[in-house]
Write an enzyme that holds these catalytic residues in place. Structure first.
Site: not given
Length: 469
Positions: A378, A201, A124, A168, A183, A218-219
Site C-alpha cells: 500500500d 519522423e 519505418d 506536400h 496534421h 489524435h489526428e
C-alpha cells in the site's frame, strides 16, 4: 516534462513587450522558435517580415499570453524557460486557436459509416504494423460513438491517409524531424478529413521516438471534427506524449459524443480524468521524494513539487519513466544509493534518475522476504538516519533493513504500534525534514517518529500552494 534550468536572461526586457535584439546565437534561435510557434499555432501574422521590437510588441505579448493560458503556464507574456520548453516539444500541426478549415460547412460527417484508405506506407514499420496502428486508432473513436470505419484499397475514401515530407501541397508543410509530427483536416469533401504524417519522423510501435498508433488516434480526432483540448490528459492535447496505454480521456469522450452522440453499446465506456491539483477531494496512489523534490502519483499521472518553482508540474508518468506501468501503488527513495523503488502488485522497479535499472521488474518475495499472502504494497518509506524501510500492507507494517537486506524480527506489527493515531490504512507516505507525512484519503498526518506523535492534520494536497484548499 522534466524542467529546464531557470532562464536567467529572458528574451523580454523589463520594460519591453517586443523582441529585443538577440545577443547570442541561442537567444536568436529562441526568438525564431517563438515567432514560428505563434505564427503556426496562434495566428500571429508577421507577413514573412522580421518581428520588430515595438511595432508588433503588443500583439506578440497577447499571443504569448494566449499560448501560456492554453497550456496552463504562468501567464506573463514573456518567453520564459517553461514557455520555451513547451514550444520545443513535438506536437500536432493543427493550430490551437484557429480551426484548420479548408472546406466550408459543419465540422462533422453526415454519414456515420466512414471509409479510409492508406495511400502509402512509411518504411519505418511493416505494412501489417501500420495497418494495425491505423485500425486501432479508429477503433478508439468507434467504441464511444455510432461511427464505423472501413478500410478500402483503391479510389477515394472519406479519410485519405498518407506519409509525406516537407511541402506536400496543402499549405501546411512539414518541418523535418521533430516539431510538427502530423496534421489532419476537419470533415468535408476533397482534402477534408485527410490525415498526413511527416515521414521525416521515425515511426514506431513502442514508446521510442513517435508511436504511430498514438499520433494517428489524435489526428483522427481532428478528422472527425475535434479541436485541441487544454486537458493535458486528453488524447486531443496538442503536445505529443506516449502514455503507455493509449486511451480516450473523459474529456475526449465528452467532446466526440457532443458531435455524434454515444455508441449503441448497452454499457458506455468511461474514460480516465486528469487530476485537479487544487481539488480538495484529491487523493494519491503513491508519493516519494526524489533528489530533493516530492513526486505524487495518481493513476497515470505524476505531480511534482520543487521549492524553486511555485507551480505544480502535472504530466504522465511515462514522460519520466516510459517503462513503468500506470497505477503505481507505492514508492520510496533510498537516498544514499540515489535510487527510487516503485511498486505495483507483487512487482517492483528500481530507478536512478530517469533510468530504470537493468534486471527489473523483480518480485517482492525474493527481494524483501514477503510471504506469498502479501499481494501488493500500500505504501512505503525509508528512514534516512537508520536505513530502515517501512512497508504498509492493510493494517500492518513491516520493517526492512536496507543494510542487512532482510526483514527485522518482530514484524509485521499493527500500524498503531509503531505509528499511533494515523489509523489502520495508509495510502501513501514520505519523509521530509525528519518527519513522516502519512496520507489516507483526503487527509494527511505530519508525524514525528521520535516522539511517535501526530503534529498536524492537513488536507492531502496542502503541498500544492492552492489559494483555496
Amino acid at each position: 516534462m522534466p524542467r529546464l534550468p531557470l532562464l536567467l536572461l529572458l528574451l523580454w526586457g523589463t520594460g519591453s513587450h517586443g523582441f529585443p535584439a538577440a545577443t547570442s546565437e541561442t537567444q536568436e534561435q529562441d526568438v525564431e522558435t517563438v515567432k514560428k510557434y505563434l505564427e503556426n499555432y496562434y495566428n500571429l501574422n508577421s507577413n514573412g517580415k522580421k518581428v520588430e521590437r515595438q511595432r508588433n510588441g503588443g500583439l506578440i505579448t497577447e499571443k504569448l499570453k494566449q499560448m501560456q493560458k492554453f497550456f496552463g503556464l504562468r501567464v506573463t507574456g514573456k518567453p520564459d524557460a517553461e514557455t520555451l520548453n513547451v514550444m520545443k516539444q513535438p506536437r500536432c500541426g493543427v493550430p490551437d486557436v484557429a480551426p484548420f478549415v479548408l472546406t466550408p460547412g459543419k465540422s462533422c460527417w453526415e454519414n456515420t459509416n466512414l471509409t479510409y484508405r492508406i495511400e502509402n506506407y512509411t518504411p519505418d514499420l511493416s505494412r501489417a504494423d501500420v495497418d494495425q496502428a491505423i485500425e486501432k486508432a479508429f477503433q478508439l473513436w468507434s467504441n464511444v460513438t455510432p461511427l464505423t470505419f472501413t478500410k478500402v484499397s483503391e479510389g477515394q475514401a472519406d479519410i485519405m491517409i498518407s506519409f509525406v515530407r516537407g511541402d506536400h501541397r496543402d499549405n501546411s508543410p512539414f518541418d523535418g524531424p521533430g516539431g510538427n509530427l502530423a496534421h489532419a483536416f476537419q470533415p468535408g469533401a476533397g482534402i477534408g478529413g485527410d490525415a498526413h504524417f511527416d515521414d521525416d519522423e521515425w515511426w514506431t510501435s513502442n514508446f521510442q521516438d513517435y508511436n504511430l498508433y498514438r499520433v494517428a488516434a489524435h489526428e483522427f480526432g481532428h478528422s472527425l471534427g475535434l479541436a485541441h483540448s487544454t486537458d493535458i490528459g486528453a488524447l486531443m492535447y496538442p503536445s505529443y506524449t506516449f502514455s503507455g496505454d493509449v486511451q480516450l480521456s473523459q474529456d475526449d469522450i465528452d467532446g466526440i459524443q457532443a458531435i455524434y452522440g454515444p455508441s449503441q453499446n448497452p454499457t458506455q465506456p468511461v474514460g480516465p480524468q486528469t487530476p485537479e491539483v487544487c481539488d480538495s477531494k484529491l487523493t494519491f496512489d503513491a508519493i516519494t521524494t526524489i533528489r530533493g523534490e516530492v513526486m505524487f502519483f495518481k493513476d497515470r499521472f505524476y505531480m511534482r513539487t520543487n521549492p524553486l518553482y511555485p507551480e505544480v508540474e502535472l504530466n504522465f508518468i511515462s514522460v519520466f519513466w516510459p517503462q513503468l506501468p500506470n497505477g503505481l501503488q507505492a514508492a520510496y527513495e533510498v537516498a544514499d544509493r540515489d535510487e527510487v523503488r516503485f511498486f505495483k502488485g507483487n512487482k517492483y522497479w528500481a530507478v536512478k534518475g530517469q533510468d530504470v535499472l537493468r534486471g527489473y521488474p523483480r518480485d517482492i518475495y525474493r527481494s524483501f522476504g514477503f510471504p506469498r499472502t502479501v499481494k501488493s504494497i500500500d505504501a512505503a518509506v525509508s528512514e534516512e538516519d537508520t536505513g530502515k524501510t517501512y512497508f504498509f500492507v492493510a493494517n500492518k507494517c513491516w520493517r526492512y533493513d536496507e543494510y542487512k537486506q532482510s526483514m527485522d524480527a518482530g514484524y509485521p506489527k499493527m500500524i498503531a504500534e509503531d505509528f499511533p493515531g494515523i489509523g489502520n490504512k495508509v495510502d501513501a507516505v514520505f519523509q521530509k525534514g525528519g518527519f513522516f507525512y502519512f496520507f489516507h484519503g483526503r487527509r494527511q498526518y505530519k508525524f514525528d517518529p521520535q516522539t511517535k506523535r501526530i503534529l498536524t492534520l492537513l488536507k492531502a494536497n496542502s503541498w500544492f500552494n492552492c489559494r483555496k484548499n
